[in-house]
Enzyme design. Structure first.
Site, PDB file in Angstrom:
ATOM      1  N   ASN A 134     -83.328 155.145  82.969  1.00  0.00           N
ATOM      2  CA  ASN A 134     -84.400 154.575  83.788  1.00  0.00           C
ATOM      3  C   ASN A 134     -84.239 153.074  84.000  1.00  0.00           C
ATOM      4  O   ASN A 134     -85.202 152.326  84.015  1.00  0.00           O
ATOM      5  CB  ASN A 134     -85.771 154.907  83.182  1.00  0.00           C
ATOM      6  CG  ASN A 134     -86.942 154.624  84.102  1.00  0.00           C
ATOM      7  OD1 ASN A 134     -87.991 154.199  83.636  1.00  0.00           O
ATOM      8  ND2 ASN A 134     -86.810 154.842  85.384  1.00  0.00           N
ATOM      9  N   SER A 161     -82.840 155.662  88.884  1.00  0.00           N
ATOM     10  CA  SER A 161     -84.226 156.079  89.144  1.00  0.00           C
ATOM     11  C   SER A 161     -85.129 154.924  89.574  1.00  0.00           C
ATOM     12  O   SER A 161     -85.945 155.098  90.472  1.00  0.00           O
ATOM     13  CB  SER A 161     -84.813 156.869  87.971  1.00  0.00           C
ATOM     14  OG  SER A 161     -84.797 156.146  86.775  1.00  0.00           O
TER      15      SER A 161
END
Length: 163
Positions: free
Chosen positions: A12, A16
């Site tokens: 992350n 993303s």
């Protein structure tokens, strides 16, 4: 009630958050701000609390996208509040479907590039983390291309609810 989309990669901090930022911009451009909520997470918690990778921030900034981000790990309990979980590669897709508490939750998981008709059979967005800026640029191009199709799918869903 807003339609909720969460983009998921490994840590992350690269793919993303890039997808989250690009799709959030597409949602705003389409005038769907209050109707669609966008966020992101990782399958692993290695970078929880960290900002996005500086290369992600740089490429997003250069391209006119927002860069606010804090990494977090995807939790199985989130499935109940999400409408769509977008995996950035097939490894994330498998991990998320295994994590899903129900078959209905597993059905919410899709690969981002499945929304790009030009992607062909290669639906993974390669991880740019261990490479140079060219990998981040390629990642952004793939995310932007798929975001148009994803927006069309979300819009069709929203219009179907209104009918």
């Amino acid at each position: 009630m807003a339609y909720r989309v969460c983009f998921v990669c490994t840590g992350n901090i690269c793919r993303s958050p890039m997808a989250e930022s690009v799709f959030r911009a597409r949602v705003a451009e389409a005038g769907l701000d209050g109707l669609v909520e966008v966020d992101s997470a990782g399958t692993d918690g290695w970078h929880e609390g960290d900002g996005a990778d500086p290369r992600t921030v740089s490429i997003l900034r250069e391209s006119g996208y927002g860069t606010e981000h804090r990494a977090r790990r995807f939790e199985a309990s989130w499935f109940s509040r999400l409408d769509l979980v977008i995996a950035l590669d097939s490894g994330h897709l498998r991990a998320l479907r295994r994590l899903a508490p129900t078959p209905e939750d597993a059905d919410k998981v899709r690969l981002l590039r499945s929304y790009d008709p030009a992607a062909g059979d290669d639906l993974d967005v390669p991880d740019p983390y261990y490479g140079g800026m060219d990998g981040f640029e390629e990642c952004l191009e793939m995310v932007e291309a798929a975001s148009e199709g994803l927006l069309a799918a979300v819009r069709a869903h929203l219009e179907g609810q209104a009918a």
